[in-house]
Design an enzyme around this catalytic site. Structure first.
Site, PDB file in Angstrom:
ATOM      1  CD  GLN A  37      16.046  -9.612   9.623  1.00  0.00           C
ATOM      2  OE1 GLN A  37      15.607  -8.576   9.158  1.00  0.00           O
ATOM      3  NE2 GLN A  37      15.424 -10.767   9.484  1.00  0.00           N
ATOM      4  NE  ARG A  95      12.878  -1.409   3.638  1.00  0.00           N
ATOM      5  CZ  ARG A  95      12.252  -2.128   4.560  1.00  0.00           C
ATOM      6  NH1 ARG A  95      11.956  -3.396   4.353  1.00  0.00           N
ATOM      7  NH2 ARG A  95      11.899  -1.590   5.704  1.00  0.00           N
ATOM      8  CG  HIS A 140      14.595  -3.553   9.883  1.00  0.00           C
ATOM      9  ND1 HIS A 140      14.146  -3.596   8.579  1.00  0.00           N
ATOM     10  CD2 HIS A 140      14.137  -4.705  10.448  1.00  0.00           C
ATOM     11  CE1 HIS A 140      13.467  -4.731   8.366  1.00  0.00           C
ATOM     12  NE2 HIS A 140      13.458  -5.414   9.492  1.00  0.00           N
ATOM     13  CG  ASN A 184      10.783  -2.836   8.914  1.00  0.00           C
ATOM     14  OD1 ASN A 184      10.317  -2.807   7.774  1.00  0.00           O
ATOM     15  ND2 ASN A 184      10.799  -3.938   9.645  1.00  0.00           N
ATOM     16  CD  GLU A 185       7.329  -5.691   9.478  1.00  0.00           C
ATOM     17  OE1 GLU A 185       7.642  -6.338  10.483  1.00  0.00           O
ATOM     18  OE2 GLU A 185       7.102  -6.221   8.380  1.00  0.00           O
ATOM     19  CG  ASN A 323       7.491  -4.458   5.144  1.00  0.00           C
ATOM     20  OD1 ASN A 323       7.844  -3.783   4.176  1.00  0.00           O
ATOM     21  ND2 ASN A 323       8.166  -4.496   6.278  1.00  0.00           N
ATOM     22  CE1 TYR A 325       7.972 -11.518   4.028  1.00  0.00           C
ATOM     23  CE2 TYR A 325       7.171  -9.633   5.297  1.00  0.00           C
ATOM     24  CZ  TYR A 325       8.203 -10.290   4.643  1.00  0.00           C
ATOM     25  OH  TYR A 325       9.449  -9.737   4.588  1.00  0.00           O
ATOM     26  CD  GLU A 395      10.420  -6.412   5.170  1.00  0.00           C
ATOM     27  OE1 GLU A 395       9.861  -7.432   5.627  1.00  0.00           O
ATOM     28  OE2 GLU A 395      11.062  -5.625   5.875  1.00  0.00           O
TER      29      GLU A 395
HETATM   30  C1  GBH Z   1       9.284  -8.668   8.482  1.00  0.00           C
HETATM   31  O1  GBH Z   1       8.470  -8.925   9.580  1.00  0.00           O
HETATM   32  C2  GBH Z   1      10.551  -7.982   8.934  1.00  0.00           C
HETATM   33  O2  GBH Z   1      10.582  -6.647   8.514  1.00  0.00           O
HETATM   34  C3  GBH Z   1      11.792  -8.685   8.519  1.00  0.00           C
HETATM   35  O3  GBH Z   1      12.857  -8.225   9.265  1.00  0.00           O
HETATM   36  C4  GBH Z   1      11.599 -10.173   8.636  1.00  0.00           C
HETATM   37  O4  GBH Z   1      12.770 -10.895   8.391  1.00  0.00           O
HETATM   38  C5  GBH Z   1      10.554 -10.580   7.649  1.00  0.00           C
HETATM   39  O5  GBH Z   1       9.386  -9.827   7.779  1.00  0.00           O
HETATM   40  C6  GBH Z   1      10.174 -12.040   7.716  1.00  0.00           C
HETATM   41  O6  GBH Z   1       9.652 -12.347   8.963  1.00  0.00           O
HETATM   42  O7  GBH Z   1       5.146 -13.893  15.063  1.00  0.00           O
HETATM   43  O8  GBH Z   1       5.865 -15.367  16.786  1.00  0.00           O
HETATM   44  O9  GBH Z   1       6.503 -15.843  14.584  1.00  0.00           O
HETATM   45  C7  GBH Z   1       7.265  -9.612   9.308  1.00  0.00           C
HETATM   46  C8  GBH Z   1       6.534  -9.945  10.585  1.00  0.00           C
HETATM   47  C9  GBH Z   1       7.440 -10.294  12.718  1.00  0.00           C
HETATM   48  C10 GBH Z   1       6.693 -12.132  11.454  1.00  0.00           C
HETATM   49  C11 GBH Z   1       8.187 -11.203  13.646  1.00  0.00           C
HETATM   50  C12 GBH Z   1       7.472 -13.052  12.339  1.00  0.00           C
HETATM   51  C13 GBH Z   1       8.326 -13.406  14.496  1.00  0.00           C
HETATM   52  C14 GBH Z   1       7.646 -13.769  15.742  1.00  0.00           C
HETATM   53  N1  GBH Z   1       7.315 -10.847  11.406  1.00  0.00           N
HETATM   54  N2  GBH Z   1       7.551 -12.502  13.666  1.00  0.00           N
HETATM   55  S1  GBH Z   1       6.202 -14.780  15.524  1.00  0.00           S
END
Ligand code: GBH
Length: 530
Positions: A37, A95, A140, A184-185, A323, A325, A395
């Site tokens: 990223q 991180r 990642h 990661n995830e 993580n 959100y 996160e």
């Molecule tokens: C994290 O993923 C990641 O670890 C990080 O790299 C990322 O930048 C950050 O969160 C913010 O997204 O579901 O169709 O929209 C969190 C889970 C996985 C959600 C990928 C967004 C994109 C495809 N994320 N997902 S969709």
């Protein structure tokens, strides 16, 4: 009378609230990023292709605005500036992740890239010189394409390839890196990677679940390697990082499927490691075995663990990396509904649908609604499920589509989520030891390209030298870290709509007074602010 009540409340609250809003001694603040990223430098020196490089080459339309990570934030060249930014905010740790194909151009450990090795050496040393701890994620999402060609995470041998890679990193950097995140995830890697995210192999039925098993084995073997060969020398800590979305019942009667939903999402990536008995969450194992049979398979699509594998994976953690959100509500699928998994819409396996509540605030990402209380509830879920374990929030952050430096929405998100985390620590006795904002600076947000910005620092992607400028949220976060408290001296600067802080104070009242008085105070406070 109202005025009296208000003045009384305000003075009592000030005394109480100041301590209420302090973080425990030793609590750590950091910020995160990941190699693909931010780094760019996708083909410099002997770096090999990753699955993201390949996906973008072959499916330019798969990414919003046909963006790529070829240059990203150019951290491959600008790493010194990155270190300065973390130092400017006065944070305890940074991180970041290591790019597997940058360090091991063949994918295997037969050849280590000199340039790759030096890049991370410089970054690690530079951080340490400024008193910042490097926290390193081993994987990642940027798998070497060569390993993908050999089956990637569906090939059981990947567990050993991953361990070889981890051994290289422990050997090169273990003397200075004291906190490691293996993977990661994994839920996103498998449950999304075998649907639509790179490698974007569409095999929801089987590929996704093979990946699930092997990712756990890879993590466990790397943890055991560190535990036996490196911990005695370096005394660090290592764990996997999972993404936890809070899921609550849509209505009465949906409680049981909410728990099932947990088991089928994060459960498949946590129970085998963190539960007392180890192995798959049992109800999910039964459901998938039954479905597989009905579908005519001779085996369960969820691959079994041998008893030896159960033991290998069980207990391979030094802490719980989380993580977080956003949140969902869950209900059963209606007969005429199809379930898409791509924006966290449900589980086809369980025939359940995820939705959000209309009152949850939007962000710039479709999958991401704001519901701070979900943070405290998911922390409670972890304690309920796995006992009183150490947790690091690895996160948490806010997506916006605006480049503005005055990012009041991000500040409000961070404040309300941090507040819920503090309640979890202080009221629920949950052992959260550190917190990480996602992310240091605007960067390549996967298939969303550069549209959603999560950065504490704004990055000018028009400009070849990718200038970074702190947003107001960077200053806010720096102030929180410095004060070691949500009660910061320069509070007013960060609040555009002052009414929000009244409610933030209000969340602490019920615990100070009885409910009757709380209601009276609440009315008084609202009256005062009309
Ligand atoms: C994290 O993923 C990641 O670890 C990080 O790299 C990322 O930048 C950050 O969160 C913010 O997204 O579901 O169709 O929209 C969190 C889970 C996985 C959600 C990928 C967004 C994109 C495809 N994320 N997902 S969709």
């Amino acid at each position: 009378m109202v005025l009296f009540l208000w003045l009384f409340a305000a003075s009592v609250l000030c005394v109480c609230q100041c301590q209420e809003l302090d973080f425990p001694p030793g609590f750590q603040f950091g910020v995160g990023s990941s190699s693909y990223q931010v780094e760019g430098g996708w083909n410099v020196s002997d770096k090999a292709e990753s699955i993201w490089d390949r996906y973008i080459l072959e499916n330019p339309d798969g990414i919003r605005n046909r963006s790529t990570g070829k240059m990203a934030c150019n951290s491959y060249r600008l790493w010194q500036r990155d270190i300065d930014m973390v130092a400017e905010m006065g944070l305890d740790f940074y991180r970041f992740s290591i790019s597997w194909p940058r360090i091991l151009p063949t994918g295997f450990s037969n050849r280590i890239s000199e340039d790759g090795k030096n890049y991370y050496n410089n970054l690690i040393n530079g951080l340490l010189e400024k008193g910042i701890q490097p926290v390193v994620t081993i994987y990642h999402w940027d798998l070497p394409q060569r390993l993908q060609n050999l089956g990637g995470w569906t090939n059981p041998l990947i567990a050993d390839w991953f361990v070889d890679y981890a051994r290289v990193l422990f050997t090169l950097y273990g003397d200075r890196v004291k906190t490691w995140h293996t993977i990661n995830e994994p839920w996103i890697i498998c449950d999304f990677g075998y649907v639509f995210l790179p490698p974007a192999i569409s095999d929801y039925a089987v590929g996704r679940l093979l990946c699930n098993k092997h990712v756990l084995l890879a993590h466990a073997k790397a943890w055991r390697l560190y535990d036996t060969e490196f911990r005695p020398k370096y005394n660090g800590q290592i764990a996997i990082v999972n993404q936890l979305t809070w899921i609550e019942p849509a209505g009465q009667g949906d409680e049981d499927i909410a728990e099932l939903a947990f088991q089928d999402t994060i459960g498949r990536y946590t129970y085998p490691i963190f539960s007392k008995e180890g192995g798959w969450p049992q109800r999910i194992q039964k459901i998938i075995a039954k479905k597989s049979k009905e579908e005519g398979y001779d085996f369960s699509r969820l691959p079994d663990f041998t008893q030896e594998e159960v033991e290998l994976i069980r207990g391979t953690y030094d802490f719980f990396g989380m993580n977080h959100y956003t949140s969902r509500i869950v209900r059963k699928r209606r007969n005429d509904e199809t379930i898409h998994t791509y924006i966290l819409q449900g589980s086809r396996e369980l025939e359940i649908v995820f939705e959000t509540r209309p009152e949850w605030k939007n962000t710039s990402s479709v999958w991401f609604k704001e519901f701070p209380q979900g943070f405290r509830r998911i922390l409670q879920w972890v304690k309920r499920s796995f006992g009183d374990i150490k947790i690091y929030v690895t996160e948490n952050g806010y997506a916006s589509d605006s480049s503005s430096l005055e990012d009041y929405n991000r500040i409000s998100y961070l404040r309300s989520y941090l507040e819920q985390m503090l309640l979890a620590i202080k009221e629920d006795g949950i052992n959260v030891l550190g917190y990480t904002v996602w992310t240091l600076m605007d960067n390549f947000e996967w298939i969303d390209g550069y549209h959603s910005k999560f950065g504490l620092y704004y990055v000018n992607f028009e400009c070849p030298n990718r200038t970074r400028t702190p947003r107001l949220s960077a200053k806010y976060y720096a102030s929180v870290a410095k004060s070691h408290s949500l009660n910061i001296p320069d509070q007013d600067k960060y609040i555009v709509d002052k009414s929000c802080c009244i409610f933030s104070i209000y969340t602490f009242i019920p615990r100070l007074f009885g409910n009757g008085l709380t209601t009276a105070l609440n009315e008084a406070i609202i009256l005062m602010h009309l």
